[in-house]
Design a protein around this motif. Structure first.
Motif, PDB file in Angstrom:
ATOM      1  N   GLN A   1       0.689  -1.278  -0.117  1.00 56.07           N
ATOM      2  CA  GLN A   1       0.117   0.120  -0.139  1.00 56.07           C
ATOM      3  C   GLN A   1       0.898   1.337  -0.112  1.00 56.07           C
ATOM      4  OE1 GLN A   1      -3.260   0.055  -0.338  1.00 56.07           O
ATOM      5  NE2 GLN A   1      -3.251  -2.149  -0.669  1.00 56.07           N
ATOM      6  N   LYS A   2       2.376   1.303  -0.184  1.00 57.01           N
ATOM      7  CA  LYS A   2       3.036   2.167   0.236  1.00 57.01           C
ATOM      8  C   LYS A   2       2.964   3.435  -1.076  1.00 57.01           C
ATOM      9  CE  LYS A   2       7.726   3.063   0.885  1.00 57.01           C
ATOM     10  NZ  LYS A   2       8.686   3.516   0.019  1.00 57.01           N
ATOM     11  N   GLN A   3       2.548   2.929  -2.353  1.00 62.40           N
ATOM     12  CA  GLN A   3       2.506   3.896  -3.360  1.00 62.40           C
ATOM     13  C   GLN A   3       1.100   4.556  -3.001  1.00 62.40           C
ATOM     14  OE1 GLN A   3       1.845   2.074  -7.120  1.00 62.40           O
ATOM     15  NE2 GLN A   3       3.147   3.434  -8.260  1.00 62.40           N
ATOM     16  N   HIS A   4      -0.027   4.089  -2.666  1.00 60.22           N
ATOM     17  CA  HIS A   4      -1.232   4.583  -2.349  1.00 60.22           C
ATOM     18  C   HIS A   4      -1.117   5.654  -1.333  1.00 60.22           C
ATOM     19  CE1 HIS A   4      -3.624   1.184  -3.932  1.00 60.22           C
ATOM     20  NE2 HIS A   4      -3.248   1.771  -4.887  1.00 60.22           N
ATOM     21  N   LEU A   5      -0.325   5.302  -0.217  1.00 60.62           N
ATOM     22  CA  LEU A   5      -0.058   6.341   0.822  1.00 60.62           C
ATOM     23  C   LEU A   5       0.575   7.382   0.178  1.00 60.62           C
ATOM     24  CD1 LEU A   5      -0.319   6.346   4.022  1.00 60.62           C
ATOM     25  CD2 LEU A   5      -0.881   4.048   2.715  1.00 60.62           C
TER      26      LEU A   5
END
Ligand code: TYM
Length: 336
Positions: A154-158
């Motif tokens: 989920q890092k990219q969404h964060l």
């Protein structure tokens, strides 16, 4: 903040899109429990996110209740945090619309998950699938969250949530807290598939032996671990060139409470067969009390619905505060 309480705010969610894997548990839910004493936590069943891929309505309804029960069975305490169903709080959609006006199609179409899911659901590449990270930003920013405990996927969404917060703040003045991801540094941020250790463990994997779910029974758990792909050689050691064994060591460490070093020492000189059996038994034994509690909770629907209702009430109030501020900043004429 209320009562002069300086507690930082934390938000996270899981989609009710079928089985929940031990990857979801290790990467997210387990940490939610650890953080609930320290932070003001908002935890949601992300049903609005789930409909970006086709869901059978009756299954979605059942999965929503079951996921709420699982959160509580895992130790998420509705007395300590706000536990709710995303669609019960309309501000999530309202803020999404506003954030859409500062989000660019280019940045959304570049998201890895959008590309993966569009390829996997080629027959249903809908606007919601592309807008998914904006809804996620709305979830997080509505509560002025400082921290978001998630798995590495989920890092990219964060990062997009942070970009949107900064973009809005720059244009309209300080409005949103800019959130930080809370991703485990060592083990567990990314639990890998048991069948293909180079791939993330995912509930949508076509091969059911690739993942273990939180509701798999003991025989199933043991069978899946026995079949887990290990690496060449015979040493039970955590190493980059041994992704299969390292993944099993991580899982064993989480469910046994031992460190990876301790686990390596315990299995030193043992064969892969014994090791995989021990991992399976440990996981199955750790899941048993969670499964029992989940079943008890599901037998008390009235209680679960009362948790949902009170969670939605608290979330609604907190979300409204931010939404009113946003509407004021962008120049909407105040209603009553
Ligand atoms: P979801 O439902 O796909 O997954 C829930 C959580 O589990 C983590 N996770 C993993 N962690 C370690 N190893 C794995 N193999 C693994 N697979 C999944 C995910 O990173 C996630 O933390 N979009 C989110 C739900 C969401 C959300 C939010 C999260 C909606 N709004 C706002 C944070 C903040 C999702 O699809 O998670």
């Amino acid at each position: 903040m209320e009562g002069g309480n300086e507690q930082k705010i934390l938000f996270s969610a899981v989609q009710p899109s079928g089985a929940v894997t031990i990857g979801n548990y290790i990467g997210a839910i387990k940490n939610w429990v650890a953080l609930q004493d320290e932070y003001r936590c908002f935890y949601a069943v992300a049903d609005l996110h789930a409909i970006t891929v086709r869901q059978e309505p009756s299954a979605l309804r059942r999965n929503t209740l079951e996921l709420l029960a699982l959160f509580i069975a895992c130790g998420v305490d509705p007395e300590k945090c706000v536990l709710f169903v995303q669609s019960h709080v309309p501000a999530h959609c309202e803020l999404t619309w506003t954030l859409n006006t500062i989000a660019y199609p280019g940045e959304l179409s570049r998201m890895t998950q959008f590309k993966d899911k569009s390829a996997r659901h080629a027959e249903n590449v809908n606007m919601g699938l592309m807008d998914y990270p904006v809804l996620m930003a709305a979830d997080i920013l509505l509560y002025q969250s400082a921290l978001v405990p998630v798995g590495a996927d989920q890092k990219q969404h964060l990062e997009l949530s942070r970009d949107l917060a900064l973009r809005f703040n720059n244009r309209y003045g300080q409005t949103f807290t800019v959130p930080e991801p809370y991703i485990l540094k060592e083990n567990g941020a990314k639990i890998m598939s048991l069948a293909e250790p180079a791939k993330k463990m995912s509930k949508s994997d076509d091969n059911v032996n690739a993942f273990v779910t939180m509701t798999d029974d003991k025989d199933t758990v043991i069978r899946k671990f026995k079949r887990a792909v290990t690496d060449s050689g015979s040493e039970i050691r955590f190493a980059e060139e041994k992704p299969g064994v390292s993944n099993l060591l991580t899982i064993y460490s989480v469910f046994s409470g031992k460190s990876v070093k301790e686990a390596e020492a315990e299995f030193s000189g043992k064969g892969y067969g014994d090791f995989k059996l021990a991992v399976g038994e440990t996981v199955a034994d750790a899941l048993a009390p969670i499964q029992k509690k989940r079943a008890e909770l599901l037998a008390d629907k009235a209680y679960l619905e009362s948790v949902m209702k009170s969670g939605a009430g608290s979330a609604f109030k907190a979300a409204r505060r931010t939404l009113s501020k946003v509407y004021r900043k962008i120049g909407f004429y105040a209603g009553e």
